[in-house]
Design a protein around this motif. Structure first.
Motif, PDB file in Angstrom:
ATOM      1  N   TRP A 204      59.376  56.293  65.161  1.00 14.90           N
ATOM      2  CA  TRP A 204      59.631  56.524  63.735  1.00 14.90           C
ATOM      3  C   TRP A 204      60.930  55.857  63.306  1.00 14.90           C
ATOM      4  CZ3 TRP A 204      63.981  59.271  62.240  1.00 14.90           C
ATOM      5  CH2 TRP A 204      64.621  60.018  63.225  1.00 14.90           C
ATOM      6  N   ARG A 205      61.884  55.766  64.241  1.00 18.41           N
ATOM      7  CA  ARG A 205      63.152  55.162  63.883  1.00 18.41           C
ATOM      8  C   ARG A 205      63.003  53.637  63.749  1.00 18.41           C
ATOM      9  NH1 ARG A 205      68.313  57.348  63.897  1.00 18.41           N
ATOM     10  NH2 ARG A 205      67.743  59.297  64.908  1.00 18.41           N
ATOM     11  N   ARG A 206      62.202  53.057  64.636  1.00 21.02           N
ATOM     12  CA  ARG A 206      61.961  51.616  64.523  1.00 21.02           C
ATOM     13  C   ARG A 206      61.271  51.313  63.200  1.00 21.02           C
ATOM     14  NH1 ARG A 206      60.210  49.722  70.662  1.00 21.02           N
ATOM     15  NH2 ARG A 206      61.045  51.573  71.687  1.00 21.02           N
ATOM     16  N   SER A 207      60.349  52.221  62.826  1.00 25.04           N
ATOM     17  CA  SER A 207      59.651  52.027  61.564  1.00 25.04           C
ATOM     18  C   SER A 207      60.631  52.052  60.399  1.00 25.04           C
ATOM     19  CB  SER A 207      58.606  53.127  61.404  1.00 25.04           C
ATOM     20  OG  SER A 207      58.215  53.224  60.072  1.00 25.04           O
ATOM     21  N   ARG A 208      61.578  52.980  60.460  1.00 22.29           N
ATOM     22  CA  ARG A 208      62.525  53.077  59.349  1.00 22.29           C
ATOM     23  C   ARG A 208      63.484  51.902  59.307  1.00 22.29           C
ATOM     24  NH1 ARG A 208      64.482  59.178  58.627  1.00 22.29           N
ATOM     25  NH2 ARG A 208      62.429  60.127  58.576  1.00 22.29           N
ATOM     26  N   LEU A 209      63.682  51.249  60.465  1.00 20.81           N
ATOM     27  CA  LEU A 209      64.535  50.058  60.464  1.00 20.81           C
ATOM     28  C   LEU A 209      63.821  48.877  59.812  1.00 20.81           C
ATOM     29  CD1 LEU A 209      66.181  50.296  63.980  1.00 20.81           C
ATOM     30  CD2 LEU A 209      67.281  50.588  61.757  1.00 20.81           C
TER      31      LEU A 209
END
Lengths: 252, 695
Positions: A73-78
């Motif tokens: 999810w964090r990669r997605s938000r990046l």
């Protein structure tokens, strides 16, 4: 400097090497294609890049920042959006809600408390972005339809729209044309070109349809048995002897 | 060495029975995609039949034959035909609920039919149970142990021969791979599947008969314990390997006896043994990505039709529907006779959302009645219904909205109640504050359950929460500073300053307020951004995390809130009753709660409230019957799962949908002269909020 840079990605499943020491570079705004026979490791590569599968070795950088330890999810938000080869839609939600969820999730955390204190309606600008994306994809008329009833072509567009929300810098599309007819595929190519034109999003496209690849992509990677077979400008790669053999099975 | 053997050899018979259970579970799971928790109940039915027949003077061989080879497969085949065949490709919860319902209902039904539990000591399948037939390294082996080992070895060998050396075995393995392809090659996959059901039901029956003499009397409780051990062994076998199921069962049976032998007596030893399955589940379930098991049929069968479609397709020719239809026409005719047009001045909202209006009117009437004329005993039932309604609301959030199947909701409620009771009686806290603290600690427990199960979903999550409920029953609740075992915990009724809630009607108001607050919390979350995230997570956790939703945090948060609400509900119930014992909230209650919630309606808050009232009212109604029928509630709920497979959206939402449909037709009749049979029925308008109704 490249936007996405993967180095030495390796992954094996029970003795079978799905990926062997694979490097991948995507420059900002660039469109890169990944081709290869079924089982070449294309989807596994996507999963490794986004953290859905843990690679055995290798590093992934986004904008020079290591992301291979971050949760999905964090990669997605990046700023990475992706679609799935096997559709992964949210059953029971409408087309518009799919896009709204993605828009809200890419930009904010989980508002447990805000939901409790105030009735948190979607903001006007969020709804406007959803409308704009639906208009771009031609989904406006289906906005309030639950996704279970959609045709495969429309469902793929909903996945594309969901991946596009929150203005990701990199879109990773896993066989977006599979199951589409010729007209729909052509339209998809137009949409992708328009999208790149408008927002300068980089695209990684896993695709079997070589016409779509040629229409969209600047550089093409060809994988076979988890290894890089060839990389370069689309025409050069497609003319490559080894590529033709891998794809067409020997001879011309 | 002899000491170790002395502990290990008595463990072998247990291991054999666990293994038989596990093999049955694995066999049906791989061939039909259903993890049949009802095997525990089927084993009990066979065991009970065996002992009852012998107690009636039947010869042992005849009783065994009837119980294992006739009754076991007959029950299994009936269940397959009536129930499980229909849910093969459904979502995890739709598959799980019927088997849970049967797990609860079948033993009670069998007890009602049998009339009473036979008092004789259950005999071994063959040989004399007590006599020592041999010594292994100085350890005596009794006829009981010998008979169980021989029988198990024989049937397992038979199964292996069947699987490896006959066409049927080949077909069964093919059905595991792809039922569609098997059908295409001209084999009736349904029949192959049914054969697998028959075989595995024989295994359950045999396990039931063999287990009986291991205890002094036949008791359904022991069979649920057997089931849990069988589940643990099936998990070790990764739900697919029959040899591993055999090995796992044996290892668990021996392991638990050896553990019990070497540990010093006390709370830890007596608590550790029953919690071993939980530990096994937690260790083996998240073991590697591969063990994130999926539906074995997912790749080869078409996806299940959505439930709304199912609900629309299903038109019961019930008297209710026919009656309503006739009524609709009559009103239409009457209106036309009067020459009256449709009255546009009716409150537009009432016309648009008839179910909402009706629901609120009914609720208001119920509250008014409770506060005025309802007699004390029924008021108590209603208040209990509100307390359980609070617990059901917590399930609506966790299982209905988020798709996380919880089989330990009663444990959350119990913890809330016990903590509140201890704080109020031992520490002198005000009861309301103690109740809130109980809820907070239950929320903490929710986090503790959520953390190790983060990577589980569907069936594995359900099994892990079930194992957790058993852990709570055996380790947490018996300790003196919490549930205090059989003696239980006192929890008085609260007061705020001069306002005392000791009397029935003030307490009813308090319960109502707490329910409304809980329901409000859940509704706010469900309607807001978080609710959309929850639906997304329920739809696809992978996709949800790849659009940027922090699924971990979301799950932990939703477990905490749900457990907290359940904890408050438990404290409310305890305060209403004046005291709580661990049996009020043991794992069986957790199972019943999920079954009732699913049948009545997990999809909406109204469903949860109705579920609470139905639950307590039915129990009260049955309490007036003779003791032989004490299990009737369980039987009713179990049978209701038959309707559940047709209406997974739950009775409340189904009726609401039907009502809206009829209402729309009524309006149509008023507006369109010449309304007749061929007029298309307008779409039902009061659909439940998107997808909530589709767990």
């Amino acid at each position: 400097m490249s936007l996405l840079s993967a180095r030495g990605i390796s992954k094996s499943f029970g003795g079978i090497d799905a990926l062997r020491q694979l490097d991948l570079d995507v420059a900002a705004g660039e469109a890169v294609g990944i081709a290869g026979p079924n089982g070449a490791g294309k989807t596994t590569l996507f999963n490794c890049l986004l953290g859905l599968t843990e690679p055995d070795a290798g590093s992934v950088e986004l904008d020079g920042r290591r992301i291979d330890r971050l949760p999905t999810w964090r990669r997605s938000r990046l700023g990475i959006g992706r679609t799935f080869q096997r559709l992964a839609l949210f059953d029971g939600m409408t087309v518009a809600e799919h896009l709204l969820v993605a828009e809200q999730a890419r930009r904010g955390g989980i508002p447990f408390l805000r939901d409790l204190v105030e009735r948190s309606e979607p903001r006007v600008e969020e709804l406007e972005r959803v409308d704009a994306t639906m208009a771009l994809l031609g989904l406006t008329e289906l906005a309030d339809r639950p996704v279970e009833g959609l045709s495969l072509g429309h469902a793929r567009l909903v996945e594309l729209g969901r991946a596009m929300m929150g203005e990701p810098r990199l879109l990773m599309l896993d066989e977006p044309s599979s199951g589409l007819d010729a007209a729909e595929t052509t339209r998809l190519g137009v949409i992708l070109s328009e999208l790149r034109h408008r927002s300068g999003t980089a695209v990684v496209l896993v695709e079997h349809d070589l016409q779509l690849v040629e229409a969209v992509v600047e550089r093409l990677y060809v994988l076979d048995f988890g290894q890089l077979l060839a990389v370069g400008a689309v025409r050069d790669v497609l003319d490559d002897e080894r590529v033709r053999r891998a794809y067409l099975g020997g001879g011309q | 060495m002899t000491e170790l053997l002395g502990y290990a050899i008595p463990g072998i018979p247990f291991g054999c029975v666990f293994a038989l259970m596990a093999i049955g579970l694995v066999l049906t799971y791989t061939t039909s995609g259903v993890f049949n928790l009802a095997f525990g109940a089927q084993a009990f039915v066979s065991g009970l039949a065996f002992v009852s027949l012998i107690s009636d003077g039947w010869p042992r061989w005849a009783a065994a034959l009837l119980a294992i080879v006739v009754l076991g497969p007959a029950v299994g085949l009936a269940l397959d035909r009536l129930l499980f065949r229909r849910v093969r490709t459904a979502s995890p919860i739709v598959k799980l609920v019927p088997s849970l319902g049967l797990l609860i209902a079948l033993p009670q039904l069998a007890l009602i039919i049998a009339g009473s539990v036979p008092t004789i000591a259950p005999p071994a399948l063959f040989l004399d149970a007590q006599r020592v037939y041999a010594h292994v390294l100085g350890v005596p082996v009794s006829g009981l142990e010998l008979s169980i080992m021989v029988a198990t070895a024989a049937v397992v060998a038979l199964l292996l021969v069947l699987a490896r050396a006959t066409p049927l075995g080949l077909q069964m393995r093919a059905v595991v791979e792809s039922p569609r392809l098997v059908e295409l090659s001209g084999i009736n996959a349904g029949r192959v599947g049914a054969t697998a059901w028959v075989i595995s039901s024989c295994f359950a029956g045999l396990a039931g008969v063999l287990l009986a003499p291991l205890y002094s009397q036949i008791d359904p409780q022991n069979y649920t314990v057997l089931l849990v051990w069988g589940i643990a062994a099936a998990v070790i076998a990764r739900f697919e390997s029959i040899p591993l199921a055999l090995g796992g069962g044996l290892a668990l049976g021996i392991g638990q006896q050896v553990l019990a032998g070497y540990l010093p007596p006390g709370v830890i030893a007596s608590g550790l043994r029953p919690s071993l399955p939980f530990i096994v589940l937690l260790v083996f379930l998240p073991f590697g990505r591969r063990n994130r098991i999926e539906d074995p049929l997912a790749g080869c069968d078409p996806p299940p039709s959505t439930m709304v479609e199912d609900a629309r397709r299903y038109r019961p020719a019930s008297a209710l529907a026919v009656g309503a239809d006739v009524g609709t026409r009559a009103v239409g005719l009457w209106h036309r006779a009067l020459g009256a047009g449709p009255s546009e001045s009716l409150a537009a909202r009432a016309v648009r959302r008839p179910t909402t209006v009706v629901a609120w009117t009914l609720a208001a009437l119920a509250v008014l009645s409770a506060l005025t004329w309802v007699p004390a005993d029924w008021l108590l039932t209603m208040t209990q219904g509100l307390a359980f309604g609070t617990v059901f609301v917590s399930l609506t959030l966790l299982t209905g909205m988020s798709g996380q199947i919880s089989l330990c909701q009663a444990s959350f409620a119990g913890l809330g109640g016990f903590v509140a009771g201890q704080l109020a009686t031992q520490m002198g806290w005000p009861v309301l504050v103690a109740g809130v603290a109980g809820g907070a600690l239950a929320a903490l427990l929710g986090v503790i359950v959520a953390l190790p199960t983060l990577r589980l979903a569907g069936l594995p999550l359900a099994l892990a929460t079930l194992a957790f409920a058993l852990l709570a029953d055996n380790v947490l609740f018996p300790v003196s500073w919490l549930g205090d075992g059989a003696s239980g915990v006192r929890l008085p009724r609260p007061s705020i300053g001069p306002v005392r809630f000791a009397a029935a009607r003030p307490f009813f108001i308090l319960a109502l307020v707490l329910l409304v607050v809980s329901a409000g919390v859940v509704k706010r979350i469900g309607d807001g951004t978080t609710g959309r995230y929850l639906f997304a997570m329920r739809g696809s956790e992978t996709a949800a995390s790849s659009v940027g939703i922090d699924v971990r945090k979301l799950r932990i948060g939703v477990f905490a809130i749900s457990a907290g609400i359940a904890g408050v509900g438990g404290a409310l119930y305890g305060s209403l009753q004046g005291s709580l014992v661990p049996e009020d909230f043991n794992y069986e209650i957790s199972l019943v709660l999920l079954v009732v919630a699913a049948i009545v309606g997990l999809g909406s808050i109204g469903g949860a409230v109705v579920a609470g009232l139905v639950y307590t009212t039915l129990q009260r109604a049955v309490a007036t019957l003779p003791t032989r029928y004490a299990g009737l509630v369980a039987v009713l709920f179990g049978l209701a799962t038959l309707s559940y497979t047709r209406h997974p959206e739950g009775i409340v939402d189904f009726l609401a949908g039907r009502f809206s449909e009829l209402w729309a037709r009524l309006l149509g009749a008023l507006r369109t002269p010449g309304y007749g049979r061929d007029a298309p029925a307008p779409e039902p308008e009061a659909e439940p909020a998107h997808g909530v109704a589709r767990p």
